[in-house]
Design an enzyme around this catalytic site. Structure first.
Site, PDB file in Angstrom:
ATOM      1  N   ALA A  10       1.203  -1.078  -0.123  1.00  0.00           N
ATOM      2  CA  ALA A  10       0.132  -0.059   0.096  1.00  0.00           C
ATOM      3  C   ALA A  10       0.801   1.081  -0.198  1.00  0.00           C
ATOM      4  CB  ALA A  10      -1.180  -0.221   1.221  1.00  0.00           C
ATOM      5  N   TYR A  11       0.296   2.584  -0.385  1.00  0.00           N
ATOM      6  CA  TYR A  11       0.879   3.755  -0.303  1.00  0.00           C
ATOM      7  C   TYR A  11       0.176   4.019   0.470  1.00  0.00           C
ATOM      8  CZ  TYR A  11       2.374   8.237  -1.954  1.00  0.00           C
ATOM      9  OH  TYR A  11       2.819   9.216  -2.225  1.00  0.00           O
ATOM     10  N   THR A  12       0.700   4.425   1.713  1.00  0.00           N
ATOM     11  CA  THR A  12      -0.091   5.131   2.740  1.00  0.00           C
ATOM     12  C   THR A  12       0.783   6.225   3.657  1.00  0.00           C
ATOM     13  OG1 THR A  12       1.477   3.924   4.032  1.00  0.00           O
ATOM     14  CG2 THR A  12      -0.387   2.320   3.634  1.00  0.00           C
ATOM     15  N   THR A  51      -8.963   1.149   4.141  1.00  0.00           N
ATOM     16  CA  THR A  51      -9.220   1.677   5.074  1.00  0.00           C
ATOM     17  C   THR A  51     -10.120   2.545   5.356  1.00  0.00           C
ATOM     18  OG1 THR A  51      -7.581   4.470   5.305  1.00  0.00           O
ATOM     19  CG2 THR A  51      -8.170   3.769   3.084  1.00  0.00           C
ATOM     20  N   ASP A  52     -10.106   3.177   6.685  1.00  0.00           N
ATOM     21  CA  ASP A  52     -11.197   3.999   7.276  1.00  0.00           C
ATOM     22  C   ASP A  52     -11.340   5.627   6.065  1.00  0.00           C
ATOM     23  OD1 ASP A  52      -8.848   4.528   8.099  1.00  0.00           O
ATOM     24  OD2 ASP A  52      -9.353   5.582  10.473  1.00  0.00           O
ATOM     25  N   TYR A  75      -4.985   9.625  -0.926  1.00  0.00           N
ATOM     26  CA  TYR A  75      -4.896   8.501  -0.303  1.00  0.00           C
ATOM     27  C   TYR A  75      -6.327   7.633   0.040  1.00  0.00           C
ATOM     28  CZ  TYR A  75      -4.371   5.169   2.949  1.00  0.00           C
ATOM     29  OH  TYR A  75      -4.535   3.702   4.469  1.00  0.00           O
ATOM     30  N   LYS A  79      -7.303   3.667  -2.274  1.00  0.00           N
ATOM     31  CA  LYS A  79      -8.058   3.351  -1.951  1.00  0.00           C
ATOM     32  C   LYS A  79      -9.567   2.027  -2.350  1.00  0.00           C
ATOM     33  CE  LYS A  79      -6.114   1.090   0.846  1.00  0.00           C
ATOM     34  NZ  LYS A  79      -4.283  -0.503   0.887  1.00  0.00           N
ATOM     35  N   TRP A 100      -6.184   3.382  11.693  1.00  0.00           N
ATOM     36  CA  TRP A 100      -4.680   3.417  12.793  1.00  0.00           C
ATOM     37  C   TRP A 100      -3.661   2.285  13.100  1.00  0.00           C
ATOM     38  CZ3 TRP A 100      -6.991   7.439  16.451  1.00  0.00           C
ATOM     39  CH2 TRP A 100      -7.812   8.614  16.517  1.00  0.00           C
TER      40      TRP A 100
END
Length: 242
Positions: A10-12, A51-52, A75, A79, A100
């Protein structure tokens, strides 16, 4: 003979994604089609992590998997695009929306806070963004259970530690346990601030607490309270330091 494909890539970098949108989408969404192609050839099941940040962050009662999405930045949008590619092109998938995330490896909020506690006598932490920390060990253990039991309840699921907190309260709990278990031996003042006092390039969701009834109803699994898993993590971290 590939039975399972688990996509941990993942690119986070949330803020950098605003400037590197093409790169973020390449890693977080475009690559999903490659995994789908491999899964079709091998008749594999895919486990993918989202992701949230796919939620808009405005719903204060918590988000279910069926709630409308509305990412605020590049971001989250990248996703969500990955989710859509997987959902529209394959059937045998599990998408877990996590939030988180922290663990022993890689940069994360817990390691950042512990480093800051050792370097500074006081720090400021945002206190108006709400969500739930997720421990990598608990997540990995659950994924191992999924693979072992091989369920057929494919779809999208929320997964995080139970309970809701802010980054400030999270930092306070990290500090308390670090002092309790002897990882930190100095006083640090932690001050709550607003998001407006800590401007970032990308807007974070104000409220991204995720409901997990679907997870429990489907797998009879209820994540531990985030304070419990944090406590276990700090204890293990103390042992690792020794």
């Amino acid at each position: 003979n590939i039975d399972w494909i688990i996509n941990c890539a993942a690119y986070t970098a949330v803020d950098a994604a605003e400037d590197e949108r093409k790169k973020a989408f390449s890693v977080n969404s475009d690559v999903l089609m490659n995994l789908v192609d491999a899964a079709i050839v091998n008749d594999s099941r895919i486990i993918h992590f989202s992701t949230d940040y796919v939620y808009d962050g405005n719903k204060k009662s918590g988000y279910s998997e069926d709630d409308p999405t509305g990412p605020a930045g590049a971001y989250g949008a990248s996703k969500l695009a990955g989710e859509i590619i997987l959902r529209e092109n394959y059937e045998r998938y599990f998408i877990f929306r996590i939030s988180w995330l922290y663990g022993f490896y890689g940069k994360n909020f817990v390691s950042t806070m512990l480093n800051l506690f050792n370097q500074k006598d006081e720090i400021n932490v945002v206190n108006d963004q709400y969500g739930s920390p997720t421990n990598t060990f608990e997540l990995a253990s659950f994924i191992a259970h999924i693979i072992k039991t091989d369920p057929k309840n494919y779809g999208v699921y929320n997964f995080s530690g139970e309970g809701i907190t802010t980054w400030y309260e999270f930092a306070r709990e990290i500090y308390t346990r670090a002092r309790m278990y002897g990882i930190l031996n100095k006083d640090v003042a932690i001050h709550p601030i607003s998001s407006s006092q800590y401007p970032t390039k990308a807007r974070r969701p104000e409220y991204s607490y995720m409901l997990k009834e679907k997870l429990f109803n489907t797998f009879s699994y209820k994540p531990a309270n985030w304070k419990e898993t944090l406590d276990m993590y700090i204890k293990e971290l103390k042992t690792a330091i020794r």
